[in-house]
Design a protein around this motif. Structure first.
Motif, PDB file in Angstrom:
ATOM      1  N   UNK A 209       0.735  -1.467   0.176  1.00 55.85           N
ATOM      2  CA  UNK A 209      -0.194   0.187   0.202  1.00 55.85           C
ATOM      3  C   UNK A 209       0.843   1.515   0.179  1.00 55.85           C
ATOM      4  N   UNK A 210       1.951   1.167   0.579  1.00 55.05           N
ATOM      5  CA  UNK A 210       2.711   2.227   0.908  1.00 55.05           C
ATOM      6  C   UNK A 210       3.514   2.317  -0.404  1.00 55.05           C
ATOM      7  N   UNK A 211       3.964   2.345  -0.823  1.00 50.74           N
ATOM      8  CA  UNK A 211       4.899   1.884  -2.407  1.00 50.74           C
ATOM      9  C   UNK A 211       3.603   2.079  -3.552  1.00 50.74           C
ATOM     10  N   UNK A 212       2.542   1.541  -3.669  1.00 52.16           N
ATOM     11  CA  UNK A 212       1.358   2.083  -4.562  1.00 52.16           C
ATOM     12  C   UNK A 212       1.048   3.844  -4.085  1.00 52.16           C
ATOM     13  N   UNK A 213       0.726   3.389  -3.045  1.00 46.02           N
ATOM     14  CA  UNK A 213       0.538   5.497  -2.826  1.00 46.02           C
ATOM     15  C   UNK A 213       1.675   6.456  -2.947  1.00 46.02           C
ATOM     16  N   UNK A 214       2.712   5.817  -3.112  1.00 47.60           N
ATOM     17  CA  UNK A 214       3.970   7.070  -3.313  1.00 47.60           C
ATOM     18  C   UNK A 214       4.469   6.547  -4.582  1.00 47.60           C
ATOM     19  N   UNK A 215       4.316   6.204  -5.234  1.00 52.67           N
ATOM     20  CA  UNK A 215       3.994   6.084  -6.714  1.00 52.67           C
ATOM     21  C   UNK A 215       3.555   6.713  -7.573  1.00 52.67           C
ATOM     22  N   UNK A 216       2.532   6.599  -6.803  1.00 55.80           N
ATOM     23  CA  UNK A 216       0.803   7.754  -7.571  1.00 55.80           C
ATOM     24  C   UNK A 216       1.128   8.889  -7.425  1.00 55.80           C
ATOM     25  N   UNK A 217       1.971   9.530  -6.384  1.00 58.90           N
ATOM     26  CA  UNK A 217       2.945  10.976  -5.639  1.00 58.90           C
ATOM     27  C   UNK A 217       3.858  11.316  -6.869  1.00 58.90           C
ATOM     28  N   UNK A 218       4.858  10.078  -7.074  1.00 59.45           N
ATOM     29  CA  UNK A 218       6.414  10.012  -8.641  1.00 59.45           C
ATOM     30  C   UNK A 218       5.266  10.690  -9.945  1.00 59.45           C
ATOM     31  N   UNK A 219       4.717  10.311  -9.906  1.00 62.47           N
ATOM     32  CA  UNK A 219       4.308   9.423 -10.766  1.00 62.47           C
ATOM     33  C   UNK A 219       3.095  11.488 -11.197  1.00 62.47           C
ATOM     34  N   UNK A 220       2.407  11.510  -9.855  1.00 58.50           N
ATOM     35  CA  UNK A 220       1.864  13.189 -10.372  1.00 58.50           C
ATOM     36  C   UNK A 220       3.270  14.228 -10.591  1.00 58.50           C
ATOM     37  N   UNK A 221       3.503  14.082  -9.322  1.00 64.18           N
ATOM     38  CA  UNK A 221       4.049  15.140  -9.518  1.00 64.18           C
ATOM     39  C   UNK A 221       5.281  15.796 -10.184  1.00 64.18           C
ATOM     40  N   UNK A 222       5.425  14.121 -10.692  1.00 70.11           N
ATOM     41  CA  UNK A 222       7.007  14.461 -12.278  1.00 70.11           C
ATOM     42  C   UNK A 222       7.222  14.967 -12.801  1.00 70.11           C
ATOM     43  N   UNK A 223       6.002  15.820 -13.592  1.00 71.64           N
ATOM     44  CA  UNK A 223       6.057  17.229 -14.249  1.00 71.64           C
ATOM     45  C   UNK A 223       6.586  18.222 -13.792  1.00 71.64           C
ATOM     46  N   UNK A 224       6.955  18.430 -12.584  1.00 74.59           N
ATOM     47  CA  UNK A 224       7.267  19.213 -12.032  1.00 74.59           C
ATOM     48  C   UNK A 224       8.712  19.036 -10.242  1.00 74.59           C
ATOM     49  N   UNK A 225       9.897  18.665 -11.184  1.00 70.00           N
ATOM     50  CA  UNK A 225      11.291  18.364 -10.529  1.00 70.00           C
ATOM     51  C   UNK A 225      11.893  19.500  -9.559  1.00 70.00           C
ATOM     52  N   UNK A 226      10.437  19.783  -7.940  1.00 76.89           N
ATOM     53  CA  UNK A 226      10.622  20.663  -8.062  1.00 76.89           C
ATOM     54  C   UNK A 226      10.978  20.103  -6.557  1.00 76.89           C
ATOM     55  N   UNK A 227      10.644  20.843  -5.368  1.00 72.53           N
ATOM     56  CA  UNK A 227      11.424  20.176  -3.714  1.00 72.53           C
ATOM     57  C   UNK A 227      10.459  18.964  -3.378  1.00 72.53           C
ATOM     58  N   UNK A 228       9.195  19.575  -3.519  1.00 70.97           N
ATOM     59  CA  UNK A 228       8.477  18.566  -3.526  1.00 70.97           C
ATOM     60  C   UNK A 228       8.233  17.157  -3.934  1.00 70.97           C
ATOM     61  N   UNK A 229       8.286  17.332  -5.264  1.00 62.73           N
ATOM     62  CA  UNK A 229       8.916  15.666  -6.302  1.00 62.73           C
ATOM     63  C   UNK A 229      10.062  14.939  -5.319  1.00 62.73           C
ATOM     64  N   UNK A 230      10.853  15.487  -5.121  1.00 61.57           N
ATOM     65  CA  UNK A 230      12.234  15.374  -4.377  1.00 61.57           C
ATOM     66  C   UNK A 230      11.312  14.116  -3.565  1.00 61.57           C
TER      67      UNK A 230
END
Length: 579
Positions: A209-230
């Motif tokens: 569950x934790x892996x998939x939730x974090x994976x979704x955030x990586x996909x969503x925030x990948x458009x903006x490679x800033x601190x939140x994406x990191x």
């Protein structure tokens, strides 16, 4: 021992299994459920048989590799009495117990492997069919009860029942969701993710569950490679390191990341898979394959050479088998070719063909390598060896025509190019070969006419490329502005891009993600709903963004509904990447 049976007449397999009246003495009187995997080559069938013998799941392999119409149902053919089968199959199934698998059996249109289901699987199938029958009759409460029985029946089978458990939990989640219990539907679907993607020996919370939730955030925030994406990226990395996962989840996530254009993240995920499974040839091979595709040829050579010893010894790794071992050598040849190590590349392609003479990719790339090194007749030998099995391949015909042209065989080149154009009347490179061949044969006017048609098609293709570059430039400009802290400018750029290209869903999704991060929730929700209403996209990321926006507004119910929809669609996406 592998039993070989005579080829069958060309019939649908479920019918071909059945014997004529009175055929054969009874091997087993009880009706048994039978699964099948059908392949186009005996090498591939034997590879799959080895993987099953090593512990791989028959239904999963059937879904991914079988050419039979039963593949989507895990190869389930139906229930038969063995005495009612054709004698050839009675012989193949002689001595095969429930849960066991036959050897490779030749049929008229391929090769098959059969498996007899266990009694526990039969019980699961019976109660599942009762649930679906109740659904068809509108008896929702009865259907729910039967699906819960199916869950229990699958759990009772232990590791062998996990694929069945996944199916039952998905079915139950879908029904409970329709009945209006969103929280229970989400809980059940989380259980299905756990069953689908946790390591076979995982106990308790595997961390899926934790892996998939974090994976979704990586996909969503990948458009903006800033601190939140990191932060999201680090959270995903740490979740992967803590979790106890099925190795295939790393491969599936990398496939999704590649499809999203996030190749660096795909490489990171595959490298973490190698760290988690250091003795896995399969994970190392996939990382090497990725290096080739992303142009990191030196790394590809090192990684693939590290994977190949386990895959090419006499005792072939049963998780890779013969076909992937051949593929590894093919990809090593691709890497050598791209760093201009011609002899090493030829040797690798030859080794691939020694392992599997039916590997079309290795032969095609060997021909291409000969061509670029001006060995045109050698290229034609390789291409011609493929032509009988692939007479309708436009790309192959074009490559042959191209090599014939380079070798000065102008009449042959023109004839082959015409064959390609009979199959694909708009294949522009074939027009170029045809036109050039005609000019060199002295038929200048006819050749110029074909070259004019080539120029028209090339211009149209260039326009499509120009549009793609324009879209990429617009998106990159808006993304860079946001990452540099110029959020309002980014919003403005996305709005301009949407005005110019209103049907590009990516612009609307990235705009909404930016708006959510800026707290402009109403604007984000309106934009995302427009994406769905206009039919531009309905994918996992759109629903994940909707879930985030509703959560930020405090609407837990709507957020949970979209989060569940997002998980279902992401799960399907992950599975499709494996298949």
């Amino acid at each position: 021992m592998v039993r070989h049976c005579p080829p069958l007449a060309s019939l649908p397999l479920a019918v071909a299994l059945l014997a004529a009246s009175g055929a054969g003495a009874a091997v087993q009187d009880a009706a048994v459920a039978i699964r099948v995997i059908r392949t186009d080559s005996p090498v591939e069938a034997e590879t799959l048989r080895q993987r099953i013998a090593a512990g791989a799941d028959f239904p999963n392999l059937a879904r991914a590799h079988s050419r039979d119409p039963t593949a989507p149902s895990g190869g389930y053919l139906g229930t038969f009495r063995i005495p009612d089968l054709r004698p050839e199959f009675q012989d193949a199934l002689a001595g095969v117990a429930r849960g066991e698998t036959t050897g490779v059996v030749p049929v008229d249109d391929g090769w098959v492997i059969l498996q007899i289901a266990t009694e526990g699987e039969d019980a699961w199938r019976a109660v599942t069919e009762a649930a679906r029958q109740a659904l068809r009759q509108g008896r929702g409460a009865d259907a729910e009860g039967y699906f819960r029985e199916a869950v229990a029946a699958a759990e009772a089978l232990g590791a062998a029942g996990r694929p069945l458990l996944v199916d039952s939990l998905r079915d139950l989640s879908a029904l409970v969701r329709i009945q209006g219990d969103g929280a229970e539907a989400a809980r059940l679907y989380d259980r299905s993710l756990e069953a689908a993607w946790a390591a076979p020996n995982a106990e308790g919370d595997s961390g899926v569950h934790d892996v998939v939730e974090a994976f979704v955030d990586v996909l969503l925030l990948g458009a903006f490679p800033d601190a939140a994406f990191e932060v999201a990226r680090e959270r995903h990395t740490e979740a992967l390191r803590r979790a106890s996962l099925d190795e295939r989840l790393y491969w599936a996530m990398a496939g999704v990341l590649n499809a999203a254009g996030m190749t660096d993240e795909a490489e990171r995920t595959l490298a973490l898979g190698v760290d988690a499974f250091p003795d896995s040839t399969a994970s190392r091979a996939r990382l090497g394959d990725h290096h080739v595709d992303s142009g990191n040829y030196t790394q590809a050579i090192d990684t693939l050479r590290g994977a190949i010893p386990a895959a090419s010894d006499t005792a072939i790794d049963p998780w890779l088998g013969v076909v992937p071992a051949s593929y590894l050598h093919q990809r090593l040849g691709d890497a050598y070719g791209n760093v201009v190590r011609y002899e090493d590349a030829v040797e690798s392609y030859r080794r691939a063909l020694d392992i599997d003479p039916g590997n079309p990719g290795a032969r095609f790339e060997l021909g291409r390598l000969h061509y670029v090194n001006n060995r045109f007749e050698d290229a034609l030998l390789e291409y011609d060896a493929m032509l009988e099995a692939n007479p309708g391949s436009v790309d192959l015909l074009h490559r042959i025509a191209e090599a014939e042209l380079a070798a000065g065989r102008f009449e042959d080149a023109a004839a082959t190019a015409r064959r390609a154009l009979q199959i694909d009347a708009d294949h522009r490179r074939s027009f170029y070969v045809l036109g050039t061949a005609l000019v060199r044969m002295g038929r200048v006017e006819a050749g110029r006419a074909e070259l004019t048609r080539y120029g028209e098609l090339e211009a149209a293709a260039g326009e499509a490329d120009r549009l793609g570059q324009e879209l990429s430039t617009l998106d990159n400009g808006a993304r860079t502005a946001f990452a540099d802290g110029r959020a309002d400018e980014s919003i403005g750029l996305y709005r301009q891009a949407i005005e110019a290209h209103p049907d590009v869903a990516l612009f609307r999704l990235n705009l909404a993600v930016a708006q959510i991060r800026m707290g402009r929730l109403d604007d984000a929700l309106a934009g995302l709903e427009t994406v769905i209403e206009r039919g531009l996209s309905d994918n996992a990321l759109v629903h994940a963004a909707l879930a985030d926006a509703h959560a930020a507004r405090g609407d837990a119910g709507a957020s949970r509904e979209h989060r569940l929809e997002s998980m279902q669609r992401l799960d399907a996406w992950l599975r499709s990447e494996l298949e």
